[in-house]
Design an enzyme around this catalytic site. Structure first.
Site, PDB file in Angstrom:
ATOM      1  N   ASN A   1       0.843  -1.329  -0.004  1.00 55.34           N
ATOM      2  CA  ASN A   1      -0.062  -0.169   0.079  1.00 55.34           C
ATOM      3  C   ASN A   1       0.848   1.417   0.019  1.00 55.34           C
ATOM      4  O   ASN A   1       2.213   1.084   0.760  1.00 55.34           O
ATOM      5  CB  ASN A   1      -0.890   0.012   1.275  1.00 55.34           C
ATOM      6  CG  ASN A   1      -2.015  -0.870   1.325  1.00 55.34           C
ATOM      7  OD1 ASN A   1      -2.373  -1.529   0.206  1.00 55.34           O
ATOM      8  ND2 ASN A   1      -2.751  -0.754   2.135  1.00 55.34           N
TER       9      ASN A   1
ATOM     10  N   LYS B   1     -22.350  15.273  -1.779  1.00 51.14           N
ATOM     11  CA  LYS B   1     -22.980  14.017  -1.415  1.00 51.14           C
ATOM     12  C   LYS B   1     -23.730  13.389  -2.981  1.00 51.14           C
ATOM     13  O   LYS B   1     -23.425  12.524  -3.535  1.00 51.14           O
ATOM     14  CB  LYS B   1     -23.979  14.214  -0.376  1.00 51.14           C
ATOM     15  CG  LYS B   1     -24.354  13.104   0.610  1.00 51.14           C
ATOM     16  CD  LYS B   1     -23.063  12.705   1.713  1.00 51.14           C
ATOM     17  CE  LYS B   1     -21.745  12.732   1.118  1.00 51.14           C
ATOM     18  NZ  LYS B   1     -20.596  13.078   2.124  1.00 51.14           N
TER      19      LYS B   1
END
Ligand code: M6R
Length: 614
Positions: free
Chosen positions: A98, A491
């Protein structure tokens, strides 16, 4: 972003690895893979696309192996295809990774000149090849040394050569029963199970197995085997998250479940902290907060990304009004590369759901290095940002799986509202407006009020469904409603992929009004607050140009109903808590529209839950 799972022990490894990958899916990824240590070879499978595609490749595989590593990749270097998916094999080792290796191209050039062949475009393979290259060099010089010592030396050497923030987990042929790895700026969490050792980049993959975990210390190579973990500085602790908190519990998506958890989350965030007499200080470690942060504060920077930055923007109104504090809000990716002024008395607060956002973490480190006093508002206990800040005001939203942040945002707003009230007291500010006292009451009844708002959820979802054919959606508000408008727009775009913008209502006539017509919906936040009449004037201007108005106001407001096409009435709350109620319909409008468009609610395209790279 990328996710890591590793297991070594006595159980069949593959089901544990695949279960872990599914639990990390929420982080966002585009390919997945695993490697099992199988007698004298590695069994490696990789797939571009969902983890389910990888699972489909596993018939007749992994029946006996008890050791393996697995990964979900969110492409940074190289296309999201099978070749670039992890794990990456280099000679005797296989590795998952990662983070980012910043000097990978120089190392690749060097290794290429030395005759190393690469099969992918990733920085990960470069790291794997470098370790393998060093391993062979060391083995040549010390042929009698054990394979494990040689591997550890080669890892150390390679780690010294690479630059960047990363975590790796690897296995090496000839060293069965062991996993090796390090975290160097990207988190790894480990847990000792009855039958072995489990490692992951994120608690979500561990919690269903055990809630005693350790966040690995930075820069220490660890070895895992069936008996647990071996490394310096391991501190295990019990996390109060349980497995059912990472399940959908009958909801059709995590996001919907998380929206409905908001009353509980707000109550949990305040439990034991809200003074019952609503006069005494809030119940966190007051003495320390006063000493470390507020005693000599002159300026407050609030720094965050995305949704968390909208919570910071709302908090600016709270801190200015109640604490009479110069409060500047910054987006972390800008703050970290600007030249912020850190005079004596500067306090920097960072806000992050995950506690791992790369830009926010860098901003915190910049502030720490400059000698500023720092605090964090994080949702993940023991995350890097929480650990590296001088003081913590943790939110208690529990695991948030939906990529679109909902309950973490309301928990942040709740905490910031309480904090600003508290800082006003610590600074001895005489409140000249009654909003402070009313907001104390507002906080106490917030869970109830949120329940009442949520009881209208079906209606909000239906209005959202109707928005799917609009050309553009605008979200507008004034004062504390302005950051809520920005959050509504964020959103909406992340869930529906439709164009949506948020504006301060007063800004409309400085540009956006140009594109208002009947195909444009304007969602206006207009509670009966001190800015109400101004917002109404702005609505009239929109109406005159034919815009489709959806007004979110105070229940029973007939004036606004006359000038809007649709109306959503919310309970009247206090100045500080009204924004927390007002965001709920916006979350549900976005959800309703996204559902009508058939979007992936929990995992919108291209997004990652935890943005651990720049
Ligand atoms: O974990 P953080 O709060 O630091 O994350 C910040 C943003 O990446 C995050 O809020 C993002 O904007 C969300 N997808 C919004 O729903």
């Amino acid at each position: 972003m990328c996710g890591i799972v590793g297991y070594v022990g006595q159980k069949q490894a593959l089901p544990i690895l695949l279960d872990g990958l599914m639990r990390l899916e929420y982080r966002g990824y585009d390919s997945a893979g695993f490697a099992l240590y199988s007698k004298d070879h590695f069994e490696i499978k990789r797939n571009a696309g969902p983890v389910q595609g990888l699972i489909d490749l596993t018939q007749d595989c992994g029946k006996t192996e008890t050791q393996g590593i697995a990964h979900t990749r969110w492409a940074t270097h190289g296309a999201p295809n099978e070749t670039n998916a992890h794990p990456h094999r280099a000679g005797e080792i296989v590795l998952v990774h990662n983070g980012i290796i910043e000097n990978y191209s120089q190392i690749k050039e060097y290794l290429s000149k030395e005759g190393v062949q690469f099969s992918s475009q990733t920085d990960t393979e470069v790291f794997a090849q470098l370790i393998e290259f060093r391993r062979k060099e060391i083995a040549k010089k010390n042929p009698t040394q054990s394979a494990e010592s040689t591997l550890l030396q080669s890892m150390k050497k390679a780690i010294d050569e690479v630059e960047g923030h990363y975590a790796i987990v690897l296995m090496a042929l000839g060293i069965p029963g062991k996993l090796f790895g390090i975290q160097n700026g990207a988190p790894l969490v480990v847990s000792k199970l009855k039958d072995g050792a489990l490692i992951a980049s994120d608690i979500q993959a561990i919690i269903p197995y055990h809630n005693e975990v350790c966040f690995l210390p930075k820069g220490e190579i660890f070895i895992a085997d069936k008996d647990g973990f071996h490394a310096k500085g391991l501190k295990f602790e019990t996390i109060d998250w349980t497995a059912d908190k990472v399940e959908k519990n009958g909801f059709e998506s995590f996001m919907l479940k998380e929206i409905f958890q908001q009353p509980m989350v707000v109550a949990d965030t305040l439990t034991g902290r809200l003074p019952l007499d609503q006069k005494s200080p809030f119940m966190w470690d007051h003495q320390k907060a006063h000493e470390v942060l507020w005693k000599n504060v002159k300026r407050l920077y609030l720094v965050a990304c995305g949704t968390s930055s909208h919570a910071a923007m709302a908090a600016k109104y709270y801190f200015e009004r109640w604490a009479r504090l110069d409060c500047q809000v910054d987006i972390a990716s800008e703050f970290r590369y600007r030249d912020p002024v850190f005079e004596p008395g500067t306090v920097v607060g960072v806000i992050s759901q995950s506690g791992e956002t790369a830009d926010t973490l860098a901003a915190l480190r910049l502030a720490n290095d400059a000698g500023a006093s720092t605090f964090s508002i994080c949702n993940v206990p023991n995350s890097t940002i929480a650990r590296e800040s001088s003081f913590q005001y943790p939110t208690k939203a529990g695991p948030e799986i939906g990529v679109a942040s909902t309950k973490a945002f309301t928990a942040q707003l709740t905490m910031l509202c309480a904090l600003a009230l508290d800082v006003g007291r610590l600074r001895g500010i005489q409140q000249t407006k009654d909003s402070a006292q009313k907001s104390f009451h507002g906080l106490a009844r917030l869970p109830q009020d949120l329940d009442q708002v949520l009881s209208q959820s079906e209606a909000f979802i239906k209005i959202g469904e109707k928005l799917k054919n609009q050309r553009i959606i605008l979200f507008v508000g004034r004062g504390t409603m302005y950051p809520i408008a920005l959050e509504g727009a964020l959103k909406f775009k992340e869930l529906t992929y439709l164009p949506a913008e948020g504006f301060a209502a007063g800004e409309l006539k400085h540009g956006p009004i140009a594109y208002i017509d009947p195909d444009v919906s304007i969602i206006t936040l207009a509670p009966k607050d001190e800015w109400y009449s101004k917002t109404i004037s702005n609505l009239e201007e929109i109406r005159a140009r034919g815009g489709h108005i959806i007004a979110i106001g105070t229940e029973g407001d007939t004036e606004i109903q006359k000038i809007s096409n649709e109306f959503i009435g919310l309970p009247k709350s206090a100045w500080g808590t009204q924004p927390i109620l007002s965001v709920i319909p916006l979350q549900l409008l976005a959800y309703g529209c996204a559902k009508a468009l058939g979007r992936n609610i929990d995992k919108p395209r291209n997004l990652a839950k935890s943005v651990t790279v720049e």
